[in-house]
Scaffold this motif. Structure first.
Motif, short mmCIF file in Angstrom:
data_model
loop_
_atom_site.label_atom_id
_atom_site.label_comp_id
_atom_site.label_asym_id
_atom_site.label_seq_id
_atom_site.Cartn_x
_atom_site.Cartn_y
_atom_site.Cartn_z
N ASP A 79 0.82 -1.03 0.08
CA ASP A 79 0.04 0.21 -0.14
C ASP A 79 0.91 1.25 0.15
O ASP A 79 0.56 2.39 -0.69
CB ASP A 79 -0.86 0.07 1.17
N ARG B 100 2.36 1.72 -3.65
CA ARG B 100 1.41 2.33 -4.57
C ARG B 100 1.17 3.59 -4.39
O ARG B 100 1.00 4.36 -5.26
CB ARG B 100 0.31 1.25 -4.38
N GLU C 174 -4.16 -1.92 -15.65
CA GLU C 174 -5.32 -1.12 -15.67
C GLU C 174 -5.29 -0.18 -14.75
O GLU C 174 -5.99 1.07 -14.74
CB GLU C 174 -6.65 -1.92 -15.28
N ALA C 175 -4.82 -0.10 -13.70
CA ALA C 175 -4.77 0.69 -12.58
C ALA C 175 -3.91 2.11 -12.86
O ALA C 175 -3.97 2.92 -12.29
CB ALA C 175 -4.00 0.03 -11.12
N GLY C 176 -2.71 1.56 -13.73
CA GLY C 176 -1.81 2.54 -14.09
C GLY C 176 -2.18 3.34 -15.42
O GLY C 176 -1.33 4.37 -15.54
N ARG C 177 -2.95 2.61 -15.97
CA ARG C 177 -3.21 3.49 -17.31
C ARG C 177 -3.87 4.83 -17.17
O ARG C 177 -3.37 5.72 -17.90
CB ARG C 177 -4.13 2.73 -17.95
N GLU D 81 1.83 6.63 -6.96
CA GLU D 81 0.88 7.38 -7.51
C GLU D 81 1.31 8.94 -7.47
O GLU D 81 1.00 9.75 -8.28
CB GLU D 81 -0.46 6.91 -6.78
N GLU E 43 -4.52 -6.41 -13.81
CA GLU E 43 -5.05 -5.23 -12.72
C GLU E 43 -4.01 -4.10 -12.69
O GLU E 43 -4.46 -3.12 -12.65
CB GLU E 43 -4.92 -6.12 -11.15
N SER E 44 -2.54 -4.54 -12.59
CA SER E 44 -1.65 -3.50 -12.51
C SER E 44 -1.67 -2.34 -13.76
O SER E 44 -1.36 -1.42 -13.57
CB SER E 44 -0.14 -3.92 -12.23
#
Length: 327
Positions: A123, A126, A155-158, A130, A152-153
């Protein structure tokens, strides 16, 4: 390029026996020199790599000793080429390690790493990544070794990547050559490339690294680190040293889907690095880990290389690869 090894007395003894006795059979050489066949075979591989042995025209599959004067000249020329090729990377690695050593020394006096933050859970990592992505204004540099990216990673970073691109941030990323075999990672790399990012691949990478502008560097995957954990450096000398390390690897990496430098025998950079790692004595497991691939995949590549070399054993494959200047 592979490192030039030193000649010890045993290896010189094998070379001398071939030179003066015209003997090249490993078993007979072992008897002549009172050595094991395995020791003689190792010396033959080294002598071939050093261009002191060449294929025999009189005896198919055999070797002959190169004239010592010519062998010395070839050896020196080869070593000079290797030194020139490696000098920049050596200097960049030295600068990076020196900066880290200075930071570590300072930590002994201050009780903590000056300008560094230790992140010891997913956590925290990340959250900081971010924040760094949102603060980036100029350039983002990254090494991606080890395991492939997850959907997952990605999509989260896009969204973070898209906002950064809209701000004009330039992305340069180096993946392992093995990215070609992973659908998710390869698709993400191509998505980034289509939007102006520069993507390259390398047979090996030293660590997981992210550099944001010239203000922060996040390092993970170092020996001795608990997993998952990372170090965030904000000291400019350390960040600049990490950037120099990145540039050294970037220069030798190959463009994604690009032809790269022409290699002998149609080898890929990954295949050549695999041969070099095996020649250095690493196990299949260690080689696979360095290349970011599974052991089964590594063994499949080895079997394919042996077939292309027409070799029935790994020793013979090493000799044939050296003779063909694959390593």
């Amino acid at each position: 390029m592979d490192e030039v090894s030193s000649l010890d007395q045993h290896t010189l003894g094998v070379y001398r026996a071939i030179l003066f006795h015209k003997e090249h059979d490993p078993e007979r050489l072992a008897q002549l020199l009172n050595r094991t066949t395995e020791q003689v075979e190792e010396a033959l591989v080294l002598l071939t790599r050093l261009s002191l042995l060449a294929p025999s025209r009189d005896t198919p599959g055999g070797v002959r000793a190169v004239n010592p004067s010519l062998g010395l000249k070839v050896l020196l020329q080869r070593e000079e080429r290797e030194l020139a090729s490696r000098q920049q990377r050596i200097e960049q690695n030295r600068a990076a390690l020196a900066a880290l050593a200075a930071e570590y020394t300072a930590s002994g006096r201050s009780g903590g790493l000056d300008g560094a933050e230790h992140l010891d859970n997913v956590d925290d990592i990340r959250t900081r990544l971010e924040a760094l992505a949102e603060s980036c204004t100029h350039e983002s540099l990254a090494f991606h070794p080890g395991k492939a990216l997850t959907e997952e990673s990605v999509e989260a970073g896009r969204p973070l990547n898209e906002r950064a691109m809209d701000r004009g941030v330039r992305f340069r990323t180096v993946y392992l050559d093995s990215v070609a075999g992973d659908r998710v990672t390869r698709a993400h790399a191509q998505w980034m490339a289509e939007r102006g990012s520069e993507i390259r691949t390398s047979p090996t990478l030293p660590m997981r690294l992210l550099i944001v502008d010239t203000t922060a560097a996040v390092v993970a995957g170092l020996p001795g680190q608990a997993q998952p954990s990372a170090l965030l450096f904000s000291s400019q000398p350390v960040v600049l040293a990490m950037r120099a390390l990145f540039e050294a690897y970037w220069e030798h990496a190959s463009p994604l889907d690009g032809p790269g430098d022409a290699l002998p025998g149609g080898l890929t950079p990954q295949e050549r690095k695999l041969l070099q790692l095996l020649a250095s004595g690493l196990t299949d497991e260690a080689v696979a880990r360095a290349l970011g691939i599974g052991v089964r995949t590594e063994r499949r590549i080895v079997a394919d290389l042996m077939e292309r070399l027409g070799a029935s054993s790994r020793f013979e494959a090493g000799v044939q690869a050296t003779r063909r200047e694959w390593i």
